[in-house]
Design an enzyme around this catalytic site. Structure first.
Site, PDB file in Angstrom:
ATOM      1  CG  ASN A   7      -5.330 -12.318 -18.274  1.00 61.01           C
ATOM      2  OD1 ASN A   7      -4.127 -11.446 -17.649  1.00 61.01           O
ATOM      3  ND2 ASN A   7      -5.443 -13.283 -18.516  1.00 61.01           N
ATOM      4  CG  ASP A 147      -4.238 -16.502 -11.401  1.00 56.59           C
ATOM      5  OD1 ASP A 147      -5.499 -16.180 -11.528  1.00 56.59           O
ATOM      6  OD2 ASP A 147      -3.445 -16.949 -12.373  1.00 56.59           O
ATOM      7  CG  HIS A 207      -4.745 -24.850 -15.555  1.00 52.53           C
ATOM      8  ND1 HIS A 207      -5.738 -23.930 -15.796  1.00 52.53           N
ATOM      9  CD2 HIS A 207      -3.828 -24.323 -16.143  1.00 52.53           C
ATOM     10  CE1 HIS A 207      -5.479 -22.917 -16.480  1.00 52.53           C
ATOM     11  NE2 HIS A 207      -4.182 -23.076 -16.809  1.00 52.53           N
ATOM     12  CG  PHE A 283       2.598 -30.213 -24.491  1.00 46.46           C
ATOM     13  CD1 PHE A 283       3.262 -31.211 -24.012  1.00 46.46           C
ATOM     14  CD2 PHE A 283       3.010 -29.025 -23.782  1.00 46.46           C
ATOM     15  CE1 PHE A 283       3.873 -31.271 -22.619  1.00 46.46           C
ATOM     16  CE2 PHE A 283       3.548 -28.843 -22.709  1.00 46.46           C
ATOM     17  CZ  PHE A 283       3.923 -29.812 -22.418  1.00 46.46           C
ATOM     18  N   GLY A 330      -5.354 -25.336 -22.075  1.00 42.69           N
ATOM     19  CA  GLY A 330      -5.108 -25.666 -23.519  1.00 42.69           C
ATOM     20  C   GLY A 330      -4.761 -27.142 -23.824  1.00 42.69           C
ATOM     21  CD  GLU A 333     -10.230 -25.926 -21.921  1.00 41.39           C
ATOM     22  OE1 GLU A 333     -10.538 -25.526 -23.021  1.00 41.39           O
ATOM     23  OE2 GLU A 333     -10.094 -25.443 -20.889  1.00 41.39           O
ATOM     24  CG  ASN A 334      -7.987 -27.910 -27.207  1.00 46.86           C
ATOM     25  OD1 ASN A 334      -9.048 -28.154 -27.639  1.00 46.86           O
ATOM     26  ND2 ASN A 334      -7.647 -26.856 -26.384  1.00 46.86           N
TER      27      ASN A 334
END
Length: 397
Positions: A7, A147, A207, A283, A330, A333-334
């Site tokens: 990537n 993508d 996402h 965030f 990110g 998920e967290n």
């Protein structure tokens, strides 16, 4: 077969080496600050200590050579020589109307180059990565995974903008979407968990990160997605404004004297939760400041949550119902708080999460409350594995 997934960003290269016998990750790493001071390689082989190497890395060719040297290093390496790499898969942000991954040839490279105007920060570096691999590993098959490819399943009325048709045709203006590989991976994983084919399920995937997008999935295809012609559209993001009234653009250009490039910087780099809060694009910082009573941080957070809830509701309407809701990336998920805030007061749609089950970060878990009609999941994304699978399938075809 062992497959290397790359990537390439504007100043970075991320890599993972997979053994496709069991889809295990043999090693992964990151080259940062390519072409600028302080460039560094961080290499993480499975079951061994990591290697950190600070050295001058002027371009992507040198960066990829460093990655390969780390993979074959006598102490930190996981393969004996380059010949063990059976194929290379590249993440390409913008693939235009390519509906699936393809083997690299002259026409593929030409298309990636022509689409650079739509993804200037991403397609150019990716092309340089492909060319570097051709030079260092001649004869090794290469595959490009786009993508945008998953979103090519959208119906024409979902991707068409109501601008003059001829202008859109001339300048390739349409909804392309982004994060398609991630949306597809987590949707397939959720379907596997519930034990049903994705074709039979109505799914919304979120996402959420510094860049965020939400996708409605119907008949195992992307039916609509929040990002558009570029990744600027859709939700309020870290530094990106998301959906705004288009008339604001010429209004600000006239009032502030912005050039098109300056206006683009305002919308892409100075907006989103950074612009509203005046504090940060992260965030985690917004959550912390909000907890301390910062009113602009609260406002930025609520603008973001509002935009996410709005897309979920709209997409549930387009799908005529909902079976599965997935959070990934990110923030998805967290952030326990983000998931809780987005799912709050959505029980009319059948969405309700269990507060205890929601106490999870970065791990796969179902967080559905007892009796809720819609099953809600946290699923860590794995775009690299999807790219490796596509690469293997094309090379073996």
């Amino acid at each position: 077969m062992k497959i290397l997934v790359l990537n390439c960003g504007s100043s970075s290269v991320k890599y993972q080496l997979f053994d496709m016998e069991d889809e295990s990750v043999l090693a992964k790493g990151l080259v940062e600050r390519i072409g600028i001071d302080g460039s560094v390689l961080t290499h993480r082989p499975a079951g061994k200590e990591k290697l950190v190497r600070e050295t001058e890395i002027p371009d992507h060719k040198v960066a990829i050579r460093l990655c390969l040297e780390a993979l074959t290093d006598p102490h930190y390496g996981v393969i004996k020589d380059y010949s063990e790499i059976g194929a290379i898969g590249h993440r390409i942000v913008h693939g235009g109307t390519f509906p699936h991954s393809v083997l690299v040839d002259a026409s593929t490279k030409k298309a990636i180059s022509e689409l650079e105007v739509l993804a200037p920060l991403h397609n150019g570096p990716a092309l340089r990565g492909i060319e570097a691999c051709e030079a260092i590993l001649p004869g090794t098959p290469q595959v490009t995974a786009f993508d945008t490819a998953f979103h090519q399943g959208m119906p024409d009325y979902a991707y068409t903008y109501s601008l003059p048709y001829e202008l859109c045709q001339k300048h390739l203006i349409r909804r392309y979407g982004a994060h398609g590989t991630s949306h597809q991976y987590v949707a397939l994983r959720a379907a596997a968990i519930v034990g049903k084919p994705l074709e039979e399920l109505k799914v919304i995937t979120c996402h959420l990160g510094n860049g965020s997008s939400i996708t409605a999935i119907k008949n195992a295809k992307s039916y609509d997605t929040s990002m558009g012609f570029t990744p600027l559209a859709g939700l309020t993001m870290g530094t990106r404004c998301g959906d705004i009234d288009p008339a604001i653009v010429p209004f600000l250009m006239e009032k502030e004297g912005y050039t098109p490039a300056e206006m683009d910087q305002v919308m892409n780099r100075r907006s989103g939760v950074l612009g509203v809060s005046g504090l940060s694009s992260d965030f985690r910082d917004i959550e912390a400041a909000m907890a301390e009573g910062n009113d602009r941080a609260r406002l930025a957070w609520e603008v973001f949550v509002h935009s996410a809830k709005k897309y979920i509701g709209a997409y549930a309407a387009l799908l005529n119902g909902l079976d599965i809701l997935v959070f990934t990336a990110g923030l998805g998920e967290n952030s326990i708080a983000a998931r809780e805030a987005i799912c709050r007061d959505m029980d009319y749609l059948g969405i309700k999460i269990d507060p205890e089950k929601n106490q999870v970060r970065g791990q796969e878990r179902e967080i559905t409350a007892a009796g809720a009609r819609v099953r809600t999941f946290v699923i860590p994304t794995n775009e690299e594995l999807m790219i490796a699978r596509d690469t293997l399938a094309l090379v073996q075809a």
